[in-house]
Scaffold this motif. Structure first.
Motif, PDB file in Angstrom:
ATOM      1  N   ASP A  66       0.804  -1.213   0.000  1.00 62.99           N
ATOM      2  CA  ASP A  66       0.000   0.000   0.000  1.00 62.99           C
ATOM      3  C   ASP A  66       0.844   1.273   0.000  1.00 62.99           C
ATOM      4  OD1 ASP A  66       0.989  -0.219   2.548  1.00 62.99           O
ATOM      5  OD2 ASP A  66      -0.942  -0.120   3.559  1.00 62.99           O
ATOM      6  N   LEU A  67       2.093   1.159  -0.390  1.00 64.44           N
ATOM      7  CA  LEU A  67       3.003   2.295  -0.370  1.00 64.44           C
ATOM      8  C   LEU A  67       3.473   2.605  -1.794  1.00 64.44           C
ATOM      9  CD1 LEU A  67       4.715   4.228   1.461  1.00 64.44           C
ATOM     10  CD2 LEU A  67       6.465   2.458   1.442  1.00 64.44           C
ATOM     11  N   ALA A  68       3.371   3.853  -2.192  1.00 62.05           N
ATOM     12  CA  ALA A  68       3.912   4.309  -3.479  1.00 62.05           C
ATOM     13  C   ALA A  68       5.104   5.210  -3.176  1.00 62.05           C
ATOM     14  CB  ALA A  68       2.862   5.076  -4.270  1.00 62.05           C
ATOM     15  N   VAL A  69       6.177   5.024  -3.921  1.00 54.43           N
ATOM     16  CA  VAL A  69       7.411   5.770  -3.700  1.00 54.43           C
ATOM     17  C   VAL A  69       7.653   6.703  -4.877  1.00 54.43           C
ATOM     18  CG1 VAL A  69       9.907   5.573  -3.418  1.00 54.43           C
ATOM     19  CG2 VAL A  69       8.399   3.875  -2.369  1.00 54.43           C
ATOM     20  N   ILE A  70       7.995   7.957  -4.579  1.00 57.22           N
ATOM     21  CA  ILE A  70       8.356   8.924  -5.610  1.00 57.22           C
ATOM     22  C   ILE A  70       9.827   9.271  -5.431  1.00 57.22           C
ATOM     23  CG2 ILE A  70       7.957  11.216  -6.585  1.00 57.22           C
ATOM     24  CD1 ILE A  70       5.092  11.026  -5.429  1.00 57.22           C
ATOM     25  N   VAL A  71      10.616   9.035  -6.475  1.00 53.77           N
ATOM     26  CA  VAL A  71      12.036   9.371  -6.461  1.00 53.77           C
ATOM     27  C   VAL A  71      12.219  10.549  -7.405  1.00 53.77           C
ATOM     28  CG1 VAL A  71      14.375   8.570  -6.947  1.00 53.77           C
ATOM     29  CG2 VAL A  71      12.693   7.005  -5.944  1.00 53.77           C
TER      30      VAL A  71
ATOM     31  N   LEU B  56      20.891   6.691  -9.407  1.00 54.28           N
ATOM     32  CA  LEU B  56      19.439   6.506  -9.490  1.00 54.28           C
ATOM     33  C   LEU B  56      19.069   5.041  -9.266  1.00 54.28           C
ATOM     34  CD1 LEU B  56      16.659   7.732 -10.019  1.00 54.28           C
ATOM     35  CD2 LEU B  56      17.022   7.312 -12.458  1.00 54.28           C
ATOM     36  N   TYR B  57      19.789   4.132  -9.888  1.00 50.73           N
ATOM     37  CA  TYR B  57      19.538   2.698  -9.694  1.00 50.73           C
ATOM     38  C   TYR B  57      19.660   2.343  -8.216  1.00 50.73           C
ATOM     39  CZ  TYR B  57      19.971  -2.367 -10.204  1.00 50.73           C
ATOM     40  OH  TYR B  57      19.779  -3.720 -10.104  1.00 50.73           O
ATOM     41  N   ARG B  58      20.746   2.764  -7.609  1.00 46.94           N
ATOM     42  CA  ARG B  58      20.982   2.427  -6.199  1.00 46.94           C
ATOM     43  C   ARG B  58      19.918   3.042  -5.290  1.00 46.94           C
ATOM     44  NH1 ARG B  58      25.068  -0.576  -5.415  1.00 46.94           N
ATOM     45  NH2 ARG B  58      26.773  -0.706  -6.898  1.00 46.94           N
ATOM     46  N   SER B  59      19.443   4.239  -5.649  1.00 46.53           N
ATOM     47  CA  SER B  59      18.413   4.908  -4.843  1.00 46.53           C
ATOM     48  C   SER B  59      17.075   4.181  -4.924  1.00 46.53           C
ATOM     49  CB  SER B  59      18.226   6.350  -5.315  1.00 46.53           C
ATOM     50  OG  SER B  59      19.409   7.076  -5.140  1.00 46.53           O
ATOM     51  N   CYS B  60      16.797   3.590  -6.073  1.00 49.03           N
ATOM     52  CA  CYS B  60      15.511   2.916  -6.281  1.00 49.03           C
ATOM     53  C   CYS B  60      15.536   1.450  -5.872  1.00 49.03           C
ATOM     54  CB  CYS B  60      15.105   3.018  -7.750  1.00 49.03           C
ATOM     55  SG  CYS B  60      14.735   4.701  -8.287  1.00 49.03           S
ATOM     56  N   ALA B  61      16.673   0.797  -6.024  1.00 44.53           N
ATOM     57  CA  ALA B  61      16.759  -0.651  -5.796  1.00 44.53           C
ATOM     58  C   ALA B  61      16.320  -1.058  -4.397  1.00 44.53           C
ATOM     59  CB  ALA B  61      18.178  -1.136  -6.070  1.00 44.53           C
ATOM     60  N   VAL B  62      16.570  -0.229  -3.407  1.00 44.34           N
ATOM     61  CA  VAL B  62      16.216  -0.593  -2.030  1.00 44.34           C
ATOM     62  C   VAL B  62      14.712  -0.810  -1.854  1.00 44.34           C
ATOM     63  CG1 VAL B  62      18.223   0.547  -1.031  1.00 44.34           C
ATOM     64  CG2 VAL B  62      16.108   1.810  -1.269  1.00 44.34           C
ATOM     65  N   PHE B  63      13.911  -0.168  -2.689  1.00 42.20           N
ATOM     66  CA  PHE B  63      12.463  -0.292  -2.542  1.00 42.20           C
ATOM     67  C   PHE B  63      11.927  -1.593  -3.137  1.00 42.20           C
ATOM     68  CE2 PHE B  63      13.298   4.300  -2.458  1.00 42.20           C
ATOM     69  CZ  PHE B  63      12.845   4.546  -1.181  1.00 42.20           C
ATOM     70  N   PHE B  64      12.704  -2.237  -4.010  1.00 39.11           N
ATOM     71  CA  PHE B  64      12.243  -3.470  -4.629  1.00 39.11           C
ATOM     72  C   PHE B  64      12.322  -4.660  -3.678  1.00 39.11           C
ATOM     73  CE2 PHE B  64      12.534  -0.724  -8.146  1.00 39.11           C
ATOM     74  CZ  PHE B  64      11.675  -1.234  -9.108  1.00 39.11           C
TER      75      PHE B  64
ATOM     76  N   ALA C 181       4.024  -0.770  -3.519  1.00 40.67           N
ATOM     77  CA  ALA C 181       3.129  -1.162  -4.605  1.00 40.67           C
ATOM     78  C   ALA C 181       3.555  -0.567  -5.942  1.00 40.67           C
ATOM     79  CB  ALA C 181       1.702  -0.726  -4.290  1.00 40.67           C
ATOM     80  N   ALA C 182       4.223   0.584  -5.931  1.00 43.01           N
ATOM     81  CA  ALA C 182       4.616   1.245  -7.174  1.00 43.01           C
ATOM     82  C   ALA C 182       5.754   2.221  -6.907  1.00 43.01           C
ATOM     83  CB  ALA C 182       3.434   1.997  -7.778  1.00 43.01           C
ATOM     84  N   LEU C 183       6.524   2.484  -7.959  1.00 42.88           N
ATOM     85  CA  LEU C 183       7.635   3.420  -7.890  1.00 42.88           C
ATOM     86  C   LEU C 183       7.472   4.436  -9.015  1.00 42.88           C
ATOM     87  CD1 LEU C 183      10.544   3.866  -6.538  1.00 42.88           C
ATOM     88  CD2 LEU C 183      11.389   2.782  -8.600  1.00 42.88           C
ATOM     89  N   CYS C 184       7.589   5.714  -8.682  1.00 42.93           N
ATOM     90  CA  CYS C 184       7.500   6.784  -9.668  1.00 42.93           C
ATOM     91  C   CYS C 184       8.833   7.531  -9.671  1.00 42.93           C
ATOM     92  CB  CYS C 184       6.363   7.730  -9.302  1.00 42.93           C
ATOM     93  SG  CYS C 184       6.240   9.154 -10.403  1.00 42.93           S
ATOM     94  N   VAL C 185       9.414   7.697 -10.861  1.00 44.93           N
ATOM     95  CA  VAL C 185      10.683   8.394 -11.010  1.00 44.93           C
ATOM     96  C   VAL C 185      10.453   9.630 -11.863  1.00 44.93           C
ATOM     97  CG1 VAL C 185      13.032   8.248 -11.923  1.00 44.93           C
ATOM     98  CG2 VAL C 185      11.994   6.246 -10.862  1.00 44.93           C
ATOM     99  N   THR C 186      10.828  10.794 -11.354  1.00 45.43           N
ATOM    100  CA  THR C 186      10.743  12.004 -12.162  1.00 45.43           C
ATOM    101  C   THR C 186      12.055  12.168 -12.922  1.00 45.43           C
ATOM    102  OG1 THR C 186      11.603  13.505 -10.469  1.00 45.43           O
ATOM    103  CG2 THR C 186       9.211  13.097 -10.467  1.00 45.43           C
TER     104      THR C 186
ATOM    105  N   VAL D 193       6.873   0.533 -12.459  1.00 45.04           N
ATOM    106  CA  VAL D 193       7.667   1.756 -12.406  1.00 45.04           C
ATOM    107  C   VAL D 193       7.058   2.760 -13.379  1.00 45.04           C
ATOM    108  CG1 VAL D 193       9.938   2.788 -12.764  1.00 45.04           C
ATOM    109  CG2 VAL D 193       9.760   0.476 -11.836  1.00 45.04           C
ATOM    110  N   PHE D 194       6.760   3.945 -12.900  1.00 46.82           N
ATOM    111  CA  PHE D 194       6.187   5.007 -13.707  1.00 46.82           C
ATOM    112  C   PHE D 194       7.211   6.124 -13.842  1.00 46.82           C
ATOM    113  CE2 PHE D 194       2.795   2.818 -11.483  1.00 46.82           C
ATOM    114  CZ  PHE D 194       1.934   2.514 -12.516  1.00 46.82           C
ATOM    115  N   PHE D 195       7.241   6.777 -14.979  1.00 47.84           N
ATOM    116  CA  PHE D 195       8.142   7.898 -15.210  1.00 47.84           C
ATOM    117  C   PHE D 195       7.313   9.141 -15.464  1.00 47.84           C
ATOM    118  CE2 PHE D 195      10.592   4.164 -16.217  1.00 47.84           C
ATOM    119  CZ  PHE D 195      11.838   4.452 -15.707  1.00 47.84           C
ATOM    120  N   VAL D 196       7.684  10.243 -14.803  1.00 47.12           N
ATOM    121  CA  VAL D 196       6.961  11.502 -14.937  1.00 47.12           C
ATOM    122  C   VAL D 196       7.962  12.618 -15.238  1.00 47.12           C
ATOM    123  CG1 VAL D 196       5.504  13.195 -13.754  1.00 47.12           C
ATOM    124  CG2 VAL D 196       5.163  10.755 -13.321  1.00 47.12           C
TER     125      VAL D 196
END
Length: 88
Positions: free
Chosen positions: A4-9, A36-44, A50-55, A79-82
């Motif tokens: 139930d957690l969405a992460v925005i990087v 960026l990879y290292r910052s996001c990998a911890v959430f996987f 539930a989802a990861l959003c990368v700006t 993974v969503f990109f914005v």
């Protein structure tokens, strides 16, 4: 555990204060993987994400996907990109 957690990087800045030959700091390598990879990998590894959003900066989706590597197409977490704005 419920996902139930969405992460925005946030990586849409220009890295103006960072000096690495014009490369964004998020795309620089740190022990063979981008920051960026290292910052996001911890959430996987988390069971509640539930989802990861990368700006990313305007026009820079290819660079963001490249920096994220195989995480960009993960089957584990969508993974969503914005695209960011003019300055961030």
């Amino acid at each position: 555990m419920k996902r139930d957690l969405a992460v925005i990087v946030t990586a849409a800045g220009s890295s103006m204060r960072f000096s690495a030959g014009g490369e964004k700091k998020e795309y620089c390598l740190l022990q063979g993987k981008s920051v960026l990879y290292r910052s996001c990998a911890v959430f996987f590894d988390r069971e509640d994400v539930a989802a990861l959003c990368v700006t990313y900066p305007a026009g820079g989706i290819d660079g963001a996907k490249r920096a994220l590597g195989d995480l960009a197409t993960s089957q584990h977490i969508p993974v969503f990109f914005v695209e960011g704005g003019a300055t961030r």
